[in-house]
Design a protein around this motif. Structure first.
Motif, PDB file in Angstrom:
ATOM      1  N   THR A  35       0.678  -1.286  -0.052  1.00 28.29           N
ATOM      2  CA  THR A  35      -0.030  -0.120  -0.150  1.00 28.29           C
ATOM      3  C   THR A  35       0.734   1.097   0.066  1.00 28.29           C
ATOM      4  O   THR A  35       2.020   0.933   0.331  1.00 28.29           O
ATOM      5  CB  THR A  35      -1.064   0.213   1.176  1.00 28.29           C
ATOM      6  OG1 THR A  35      -0.244   0.315   2.232  1.00 28.29           O
ATOM      7  CG2 THR A  35      -1.532  -1.293   1.355  1.00 28.29           C
ATOM      8  N   TYR A  36       0.348   2.335  -0.489  1.00 30.30           N
ATOM      9  CA  TYR A  36       1.094   3.621  -0.537  1.00 30.30           C
ATOM     10  C   TYR A  36      -0.055   4.597  -0.176  1.00 30.30           C
ATOM     11  O   TYR A  36      -1.251   4.605  -0.196  1.00 30.30           O
ATOM     12  CB  TYR A  36       1.598   3.954  -1.730  1.00 30.30           C
ATOM     13  CG  TYR A  36       0.782   4.287  -2.887  1.00 30.30           C
ATOM     14  CD1 TYR A  36      -0.065   5.320  -3.211  1.00 30.30           C
ATOM     15  CD2 TYR A  36       0.133   2.831  -3.784  1.00 30.30           C
ATOM     16  CE1 TYR A  36      -0.895   5.751  -4.154  1.00 30.30           C
ATOM     17  CE2 TYR A  36      -0.919   3.118  -4.531  1.00 30.30           C
ATOM     18  CZ  TYR A  36      -1.477   4.599  -4.814  1.00 30.30           C
ATOM     19  OH  TYR A  36      -2.268   4.759  -5.777  1.00 30.30           O
ATOM     20  N   HIS A  37       0.486   5.812   0.622  1.00 33.29           N
ATOM     21  CA  HIS A  37      -0.522   6.840   0.832  1.00 33.29           C
ATOM     22  C   HIS A  37      -0.708   7.616  -0.402  1.00 33.29           C
ATOM     23  O   HIS A  37      -1.847   8.113  -0.606  1.00 33.29           O
ATOM     24  CB  HIS A  37       0.182   7.553   2.102  1.00 33.29           C
ATOM     25  CG  HIS A  37      -0.793   8.563   2.671  1.00 33.29           C
ATOM     26  ND1 HIS A  37      -0.481  10.154   2.905  1.00 33.29           N
ATOM     27  CD2 HIS A  37      -2.061   8.639   3.159  1.00 33.29           C
ATOM     28  CE1 HIS A  37      -1.470  10.687   3.167  1.00 33.29           C
ATOM     29  NE2 HIS A  37      -2.363  10.195   3.368  1.00 33.29           N
ATOM     30  N   SER A  38       0.276   8.223  -0.858  1.00 37.26           N
ATOM     31  CA  SER A  38       0.110   9.597  -2.047  1.00 37.26           C
ATOM     32  C   SER A  38       1.111   9.173  -3.213  1.00 37.26           C
ATOM     33  O   SER A  38       0.625   9.836  -4.152  1.00 37.26           O
ATOM     34  CB  SER A  38       0.394  10.864  -1.256  1.00 37.26           C
ATOM     35  OG  SER A  38       1.721  10.837  -0.736  1.00 37.26           O
ATOM     36  N   ALA A  40       2.091   7.264  -5.885  1.00 40.76           N
ATOM     37  CA  ALA A  40       1.691   6.213  -6.654  1.00 40.76           C
ATOM     38  C   ALA A  40       3.093   5.663  -7.655  1.00 40.76           C
ATOM     39  O   ALA A  40       3.116   4.620  -7.735  1.00 40.76           O
ATOM     40  CB  ALA A  40       0.600   6.559  -7.573  1.00 40.76           C
ATOM     41  N   GLN A  61      -3.815   2.090  -3.059  1.00 43.76           N
ATOM     42  CA  GLN A  61      -3.668   3.387  -2.130  1.00 43.76           C
ATOM     43  C   GLN A  61      -4.630   3.024  -0.824  1.00 43.76           C
ATOM     44  O   GLN A  61      -5.661   2.459  -0.898  1.00 43.76           O
ATOM     45  CB  GLN A  61      -4.443   4.226  -2.965  1.00 43.76           C
ATOM     46  CG  GLN A  61      -4.071   5.704  -2.360  1.00 43.76           C
ATOM     47  CD  GLN A  61      -4.885   6.166  -1.054  1.00 43.76           C
ATOM     48  OE1 GLN A  61      -6.068   5.622  -1.062  1.00 43.76           O
ATOM     49  NE2 GLN A  61      -4.513   7.115  -0.052  1.00 43.76           N
ATOM     50  N   ASP A  63      -4.900   5.140   3.177  1.00 47.99           N
ATOM     51  CA  ASP A  63      -4.781   5.994   4.460  1.00 47.99           C
ATOM     52  C   ASP A  63      -4.942   5.126   5.692  1.00 47.99           C
ATOM     53  O   ASP A  63      -5.863   4.948   5.819  1.00 47.99           O
ATOM     54  CB  ASP A  63      -5.357   7.478   4.396  1.00 47.99           C
ATOM     55  CG  ASP A  63      -5.131   8.277   5.358  1.00 47.99           C
ATOM     56  OD1 ASP A  63      -4.385   7.814   6.325  1.00 47.99           O
ATOM     57  OD2 ASP A  63      -5.611   9.340   5.174  1.00 47.99           O
TER      58      ASP A  63
END
Length: 254
Positions: A35-38, A40, A61, A63
């Motif tokens: 996963t990543y927050h912002s 990409a 994505q 949060d």
């Protein structure tokens, strides 16, 4: 007999320690969802790197502080499991995503406190809860703590306390999930040279030198010092390790 390829979910896997963990896990022959927050683009590069190792990979994505979004995340997660990995379940949950907070007790604001709680404890608790129906029996949960739950430099009271909470939570997970054969452990890195906290350990020579002087092995940690330990906990050789706090700090503040 065909051996089923196992699958790991690594939160915060687009950079820093999470990226290193994801790549090290792939080296063990395990497929990886990050996963990543912002960021990409950074996440896409990690996916490419994992695929270059011959493993399947995907990036979603998330949060981790926004619990209300977790149901939608796991709906998307389930779709990706089916389409990309031909599976309904996964095997290893690595709760890594996090941010730094450096603030003395006397000046920490309620907003800072609540934000840290949401990211480092509430989010981890409920993400794990909602992941359980997808986690295979015999799987593993690896929660990332910190050396700051043991030693106490000024300014990390909230962060360190929340990591302490994660360590207790992990022991409860081990107790409650043992009947499913699921082991739960924490990995607690010491100070590491990454962009975490604005890169202060990596880029501030004075801080770096002080930490090295207080570490038995005489240097500050690197991402490569951590990822392999997390990956090991995803292997069959680690099957009997459960409810443990594994500090990976080079012998910091002994």
């Amino acid at each position: 007999m065909t051996t089923r390829t196992k699958i790991a979910l690594v939160t915060g896997g687009s950079r820093g320690l999470g990226k290193n963990m994801a790549l090290a896990i792939a080296d063990k022959g395990i497929d990886v969802i990050i996963t990543y927050h912002s960021k990409a683009d950074d996440a896409a590069e990690v996916v490419k790197a994992i695929e270059a190792k011959g493993r399947k990979a995907a990036a979603l994505q998330l949060d981790t502080s926004h619990v209300a979004a977790f149901d939608a995340f796991f709906k998307e997660f389930s779709t990706v499991l089916n389409k990309t990995f031909n599976s309904n379940h996964f095997d290893f949950l690595v709760n890594n995503a996090g941010t730094a907070l450096y603030a003395p007790v006397a000046s920490t604001t309620e907003e800072q406190f609540d934000t840290a709680v949401n990211i480092h404890f509430k989010g981890v608790f409920f993400l794990t809860q909602k992941a359980l129906p997808f986690l295979n029996d015999g799987g593993r949960i690896i929660n990332i703590s910190s050396g700051l739950a043991r030693f106490t430099p000024p300014g990390s009271s909230v962060y360190g306390s929340l990591k302490g909470a994660i360590e207790v939570f992990t022991r409860y997970l081990a107790t409650e999930l043992g009947a499913r054969g699921i082991a739960a452990n924490t990995v607690a890195p010491g100070a590491i040279e990454t962009d975490f906290g604005g890169g202060r350990v990596r880029d501030n020579k004075e801080i770096n030198d002080v930490i090295a002087a207080h570490t038995a092995l005489g240097r500050v940690g690197l991402p490569d010092d951590i990822g392999g330990v997390v990956a090991f906990l995803c292997t069959e050789e680690a099957r009997w390790i459960n409810a443990q706090r594994i500090e990976v700090s080079g012998g910091m503040n002994l």
